[in-house]
Design an enzyme around this catalytic site. Structure first.
Site, PDB file in Angstrom:
ATOM      1  N   TYR A   1      -8.293 -79.407 -21.682  1.00 57.86           N
ATOM      2  CA  TYR A   1      -8.870 -79.466 -20.325  1.00 57.86           C
ATOM      3  C   TYR A   1     -10.364 -79.752 -20.388  1.00 57.86           C
ATOM      4  N   SER A   2     -11.104 -78.931 -21.135  1.00 56.46           N
ATOM      5  CA  SER A   2     -12.564 -79.103 -21.126  1.00 56.46           C
ATOM      6  C   SER A   2     -12.968 -80.404 -21.826  1.00 56.46           C
ATOM      7  N   ALA A   3     -12.160 -80.833 -22.805  1.00 50.37           N
ATOM      8  CA  ALA A   3     -12.455 -82.119 -23.460  1.00 50.37           C
ATOM      9  C   ALA A   3     -12.300 -83.263 -22.458  1.00 50.37           C
TER      10      ALA A   3
ATOM     11  N   TYR B   1      -4.985 -61.400 -21.821  1.00 48.53           N
ATOM     12  CA  TYR B   1      -4.952 -62.107 -23.107  1.00 48.53           C
ATOM     13  C   TYR B   1      -5.828 -61.381 -24.136  1.00 48.53           C
TER      14      TYR B   1
ATOM     15  N   LEU C   1      -1.163 -84.151  -4.170  1.00 49.53           N
ATOM     16  CA  LEU C   1      -0.322 -82.960  -3.934  1.00 49.53           C
ATOM     17  C   LEU C   1       0.541 -82.653  -5.154  1.00 49.53           C
TER      18      LEU C   1
ATOM     19  N   LYS D   1     -12.678 -83.039 -19.221  1.00 52.30           N
ATOM     20  CA  LYS D   1     -13.783 -82.966 -18.246  1.00 52.30           C
ATOM     21  C   LYS D   1     -15.085 -83.483 -18.879  1.00 52.30           C
TER      22      LYS D   1
ATOM     23  N   THR E   1      -5.468 -87.966 -15.300  1.00 53.70           N
ATOM     24  CA  THR E   1      -6.185 -87.676 -14.050  1.00 53.70           C
ATOM     25  C   THR E   1      -7.675 -87.484 -14.281  1.00 53.70           C
TER      26      THR E   1
ATOM     27  N   THR F   1     -17.501 -78.692 -14.943  1.00 54.10           N
ATOM     28  CA  THR F   1     -17.285 -77.275 -15.238  1.00 54.10           C
ATOM     29  C   THR F   1     -18.194 -76.804 -16.370  1.00 54.10           C
ATOM     30  N   ASP F   2     -18.490 -75.524 -16.382  1.00 54.56           N
ATOM     31  CA  ASP F   2     -19.278 -74.979 -17.497  1.00 54.56           C
ATOM     32  C   ASP F   2     -18.494 -75.023 -18.812  1.00 54.56           C
ATOM     33  N   GLU F   3     -17.169 -75.210 -18.734  1.00 52.35           N
ATOM     34  CA  GLU F   3     -16.370 -75.213 -19.972  1.00 52.35           C
ATOM     35  C   GLU F   3     -16.708 -76.386 -20.877  1.00 52.35           C
TER      36      GLU F   3
ATOM     37  N   PHE G   1     -13.242 -83.901  -6.795  1.00 54.51           N
ATOM     38  CA  PHE G   1     -12.675 -82.604  -7.203  1.00 54.51           C
ATOM     39  C   PHE G   1     -11.346 -82.794  -7.928  1.00 54.51           C
TER      40      PHE G   1
HETATM   41  P1  NAD Z   1      -6.927 -77.161  -8.261  1.00 53.80           P
HETATM   42  O1  NAD Z   1      -5.989 -77.346  -9.408  1.00 53.80           O
HETATM   43  O2  NAD Z   1      -6.738 -76.004  -7.353  1.00 53.80           O
HETATM   44  O3  NAD Z   1      -6.924 -78.466  -7.349  1.00 53.80           O
HETATM   45  C1  NAD Z   1      -6.864 -79.759  -7.886  1.00 53.80           C
HETATM   46  C2  NAD Z   1      -6.436 -80.693  -6.759  1.00 53.80           C
HETATM   47  O4  NAD Z   1      -6.432 -82.036  -7.292  1.00 53.80           O
HETATM   48  C3  NAD Z   1      -5.015 -80.417  -6.240  1.00 53.80           C
HETATM   49  O5  NAD Z   1      -5.002 -80.452  -4.830  1.00 53.80           O
HETATM   50  C4  NAD Z   1      -4.191 -81.560  -6.820  1.00 53.80           C
HETATM   51  O6  NAD Z   1      -3.084 -81.921  -6.012  1.00 53.80           O
HETATM   52  C5  NAD Z   1      -5.228 -82.667  -6.887  1.00 53.80           C
HETATM   53  N1  NAD Z   1      -4.902 -83.691  -7.899  1.00 53.80           N
HETATM   54  C6  NAD Z   1      -4.530 -83.482  -9.190  1.00 53.80           C
HETATM   55  N2  NAD Z   1      -4.287 -84.660  -9.799  1.00 53.80           N
HETATM   56  C7  NAD Z   1      -4.557 -85.632  -8.879  1.00 53.80           C
HETATM   57  C8  NAD Z   1      -4.525 -87.050  -8.911  1.00 53.80           C
HETATM   58  N3  NAD Z   1      -4.165 -87.716 -10.025  1.00 53.80           N
HETATM   59  N4  NAD Z   1      -4.859 -87.733  -7.796  1.00 53.80           N
HETATM   60  C9  NAD Z   1      -5.203 -87.070  -6.660  1.00 53.80           C
HETATM   61  N5  NAD Z   1      -5.241 -85.725  -6.570  1.00 53.80           N
HETATM   62  C10 NAD Z   1      -4.934 -85.020  -7.667  1.00 53.80           C
HETATM   63  O7  NAD Z   1      -8.376 -77.157  -8.908  1.00 53.80           O
HETATM   64  P2  NAD Z   1      -9.698 -76.412  -8.426  1.00 53.80           P
HETATM   65  O8  NAD Z   1      -9.756 -75.090  -9.080  1.00 53.80           O
HETATM   66  O9  NAD Z   1      -9.827 -76.539  -6.962  1.00 53.80           O
HETATM   67  O10 NAD Z   1     -10.786 -77.336  -9.160  1.00 53.80           O
HETATM   68  C11 NAD Z   1     -11.340 -78.471  -8.496  1.00 53.80           C
HETATM   69  C12 NAD Z   1     -12.355 -79.120  -9.409  1.00 53.80           C
HETATM   70  O11 NAD Z   1     -13.374 -78.191  -9.751  1.00 53.80           O
HETATM   71  C13 NAD Z   1     -11.765 -79.579 -10.729  1.00 53.80           C
HETATM   72  O12 NAD Z   1     -12.347 -80.815 -11.054  1.00 53.80           O
HETATM   73  C14 NAD Z   1     -12.184 -78.508 -11.732  1.00 53.80           C
HETATM   74  O13 NAD Z   1     -12.318 -79.062 -13.019  1.00 53.80           O
HETATM   75  C15 NAD Z   1     -13.504 -78.082 -11.161  1.00 53.80           C
HETATM   76  N6  NAD Z   1     -13.916 -76.690 -11.419  1.00 53.80           N
HETATM   77  C16 NAD Z   1     -13.094 -75.650 -11.138  1.00 53.80           C
HETATM   78  C17 NAD Z   1     -13.539 -74.348 -11.323  1.00 53.80           C
HETATM   79  C18 NAD Z   1     -12.677 -73.146 -11.007  1.00 53.80           C
HETATM   80  O14 NAD Z   1     -13.059 -72.017 -11.323  1.00 53.80           O
HETATM   81  N7  NAD Z   1     -11.523 -73.314 -10.350  1.00 53.80           N
HETATM   82  C19 NAD Z   1     -14.837 -74.116 -11.807  1.00 53.80           C
HETATM   83  C20 NAD Z   1     -15.644 -75.212 -12.115  1.00 53.80           C
HETATM   84  C21 NAD Z   1     -15.179 -76.495 -11.897  1.00 53.80           C
HETATM   85  O1  DAU Z   2     -15.372 -71.814 -16.080  1.00 59.28           O
HETATM   86  C1  DAU Z   2     -14.858 -72.708 -15.158  1.00 59.28           C
HETATM   87  C2  DAU Z   2     -13.368 -72.852 -15.352  1.00 59.28           C
HETATM   88  O2  DAU Z   2     -12.794 -71.627 -14.917  1.00 59.28           O
HETATM   89  C3  DAU Z   2     -12.763 -74.020 -14.613  1.00 59.28           C
HETATM   90  O3  DAU Z   2     -13.268 -75.230 -15.136  1.00 59.28           O
HETATM   91  C4  DAU Z   2     -11.241 -74.021 -14.716  1.00 59.28           C
HETATM   92  O4  DAU Z   2     -10.693 -75.061 -13.909  1.00 59.28           O
HETATM   93  C5  DAU Z   2     -10.727 -72.690 -14.225  1.00 59.28           C
HETATM   94  O5  DAU Z   2      -9.325 -72.621 -14.367  1.00 59.28           O
HETATM   95  C6  DAU Z   2     -11.397 -71.542 -14.975  1.00 59.28           C
HETATM   96  O6  DAU Z   2     -10.972 -71.517 -16.365  1.00 59.28           O
HETATM   97  P1  DAU Z   2     -10.621 -70.152 -17.137  1.00 59.28           P
HETATM   98  O7  DAU Z   2      -9.733 -70.487 -18.254  1.00 59.28           O
HETATM   99  O8  DAU Z   2     -11.846 -69.356 -17.404  1.00 59.28           O
HETATM  100  O9  DAU Z   2      -9.823 -69.416 -15.925  1.00 59.28           O
HETATM  101  P2  DAU Z   2      -8.482 -68.550 -15.906  1.00 59.28           P
HETATM  102  O10 DAU Z   2      -8.387 -67.948 -14.545  1.00 59.28           O
HETATM  103  O11 DAU Z   2      -7.308 -69.300 -16.410  1.00 59.28           O
HETATM  104  O12 DAU Z   2      -8.807 -67.391 -16.942  1.00 59.28           O
HETATM  105  C7  DAU Z   2      -9.907 -66.516 -16.758  1.00 59.28           C
HETATM  106  C8  DAU Z   2      -9.939 -65.570 -17.939  1.00 59.28           C
HETATM  107  O13 DAU Z   2      -8.790 -64.703 -17.859  1.00 59.28           O
HETATM  108  C9  DAU Z   2      -9.841 -66.262 -19.281  1.00 59.28           C
HETATM  109  O14 DAU Z   2     -10.630 -65.549 -20.223  1.00 59.28           O
HETATM  110  C10 DAU Z   2      -8.361 -66.138 -19.653  1.00 59.28           C
HETATM  111  C11 DAU Z   2      -7.964 -64.816 -19.023  1.00 59.28           C
HETATM  112  N1  DAU Z   2      -6.559 -64.696 -18.560  1.00 59.28           N
HETATM  113  C12 DAU Z   2      -6.069 -65.693 -17.774  1.00 59.28           C
HETATM  114  C13 DAU Z   2      -4.765 -65.630 -17.326  1.00 59.28           C
HETATM  115  C14 DAU Z   2      -4.194 -66.740 -16.452  1.00 59.28           C
HETATM  116  C15 DAU Z   2      -5.803 -63.595 -18.925  1.00 59.28           C
HETATM  117  O15 DAU Z   2      -6.277 -62.685 -19.620  1.00 59.28           O
HETATM  118  N2  DAU Z   2      -4.513 -63.546 -18.465  1.00 59.28           N
HETATM  119  C16 DAU Z   2      -3.950 -64.507 -17.694  1.00 59.28           C
HETATM  120  O16 DAU Z   2      -2.753 -64.395 -17.342  1.00 59.28           O
END
Ligand code: NAD
Ligand code: DAU
Length: 337
Positions: free
Chosen positions: A151-153, A208, A36, A155, A101, A126-128, A82
């Site tokens: 972040y991506s490094a 951005y 949390l 992952k 983490t 992630t695709d990143e 996750f």
């Molecule tokens: P999120 O930030 O919404 O959720 C992360 C969760 O992990 C939170 O509930 C947080 O409390 C928990 N957490 C963080 N550190 C922790 C720890 N040390 N121990 C236990 N719990 C911990 O993230 P999300 O967007 O739901 O992403 C989930 C997973 O999917 C991540 O691994 C992310 O890299 C991956 N992912 C996300 C996206 C995206 O677009 N959001 C896309 C591809 C992959």
């Molecule tokens: O591709 C998968 C990834 O997608 C996941 O691994 C990450 O956990 C997730 O956060 C997401 O990463 P991005 O950096 O692509 O997502 P974000 O929503 O932060 O940004 C999406 C795009 O929008 C990116 O090009 C940056 C831009 N952006 C983002 C924010 C927060 C803006 O232009 N303005 C903003 O305020």
């Protein structure tokens, strides 16, 4: 009965996954470990915390003793990891916790999965990890890893640890690499919910740079069904890319949100770009589509409409988040940008 050890199940994707499993797979129980952080929220599991097939544990995936206790107490078949620090912008300000983490936490889970000879370890990546694309081409599972942000490094490091455990000791794993998710319970630091929240409050929408960066958007519930397929039918020790085949520039997404909310484009404000901003992500999902018969079911137009409706009908959820620590986060990231 199958027992899954889900980590990060109170976050955006994890909570969508836990709800899907409890709703649709009556033969499956879930032990959900989540520390949390600011991104974890038990409200995301409202109506599911009392479910007899769901045990929630508040704790850290880096805590080896706690992880061991959970595994001793429950007869775990598979771990689905996750839990992560997930926001690129935060990783550029405070990278240390991403290593803790995302790398060390994953290692803690790998050790126990190996020791207990679990059926499967599913790493939600992630695709990143593949870096950034030019205007042409797609990320396949063979694309070399070339992460660009802390972040991506972190992952990519975790993915390599998972593969090393598979290679050295026959741990049965899968790695999923998904594109950008959107949908209900998305924390409003990420672009889509941030823009929805700002538009609802007639605040500027901080795009951005030139806003022509491209992301491949996937509705979160489609990601969850893909993970289920990989868990239950995936070939062990392989990677599956998951994407929406739905590339949009950030400006296209922002304009669509404004249009649906009946707000003017004049709310758009171009701000200083993210350092090292990846230009384009696009996923080739043909492996999971042909091998496992998965495909996305929600179009972007449908998904964004559902997402906006969800935020409109969950203003309490959103209001509680944006009235808390979020305000200082927003100030730190966007003031004078
Ligand atoms: P999120 O930030 O919404 O959720 C992360 C969760 O992990 C939170 O509930 C947080 O409390 C928990 N957490 C963080 N550190 C922790 C720890 N040390 N121990 C236990 N719990 C911990 O993230 P999300 O967007 O739901 O992403 C989930 C997973 O999917 C991540 O691994 C992310 O890299 C991956 N992912 C996300 C996206 C995206 O677009 N959001 C896309 C591809 C992959
Ligand atoms: O591709 C998968 C990834 O997608 C996941 O691994 C990450 O956990 C997730 O956060 C997401 O990463 P991005 O950096 O692509 O997502 P974000 O929503 O932060 O940004 C999406 C795009 O929008 C990116 O090009 C940056 C831009 N952006 C983002 C924010 C927060 C803006 O232009 N303005 C903003 O305020």
């Amino acid at each position: 009965m199958r027992t899954l050890f889900v980590t990060g199940g109170a976050g955006f994707i994890g909570s969508n996954f836990v709800r899907m499993v409890l709703d649709e797979h009556a033969d499956t129980t879930v032990v959900n470990l989540d520390s949390l952080t600011y991104a974890g929220n038990l409200e995301n599991l409202k109506g599911y915390t009392d479910n007899p097939r769901h045990t929630f544990v508040k704790g850290d995936i880096c805590d080896a003793r706690l992880v061991e206790q959970i595994v001793q107490r429950h007869n775990i078949d598979a771990i689905i990891n996750f839990a992560a620090e997930s926001h690129v912008d935060r990783s550029l300000v405070e990278p240390g916790v991403f290593i803790e983490t995302n790398v060390k936490g994953t290692l803690t889970l790998l050790k126990i999965a190996l020791e207990k000879k679990m059926e499967r370890f599913v790493q939600i990546s992630t695709d990143e990890v593949y870096g950034s694309l030019g205007p042409e081409g797609y990320f396949t599972e063979q694309t070399p890893l070339s992460p660009n942000s802390p972040y991506s490094a972190s992952k990519a490091a975790a993915d390599m640890l998972v593969q090393a455990y598979g290679h050295s000791w026959d741990l049965r794993y899968n790695i999923t690499r998904c594109s950008n998710n959107y949908g209900p319970y998305h924390f409003p630091e990420k672009m889509i919910p941030l823009m929805i929240n700002n538009a609802l409050n007639d605040k500027e929408l901080p795009v951005y740079g030139d806003g022509l960066q491209v992301r491949d958007w996937l509705y979160v519930q489609d990601h969850c069904t893909a993970i289920w397929k990989v868990l239950t039918e995936g070939r062990p020790n392989t990677v599956y890319n998951i994407g929406g085949n739905n590339e949009k520039t950030n400006l296209e997404v922002v304009r669509l949100i404004l249009e649906r909310l009946g707000k003017p484009d004049t709310l758009i404000r171009h701000v200083t770009d993210r350092p090292g901003h990846d230009r384009r992500y696009a996923i080739d999902s043909s492996k999971i589509m042909t091998e496992l018969g998965w495909k996305p079911s929600v179009s972007f137009e449908e998904g964004i409409a559902k997402t906006i409706d969800w935020y409109l009908s969950h203003s309490d959820w959103l209001g509680r988040i944006v009235s808390g620590q979020y305000q200082s986060y927003y100030e730190q990231m966007y003031a004078g940008r």
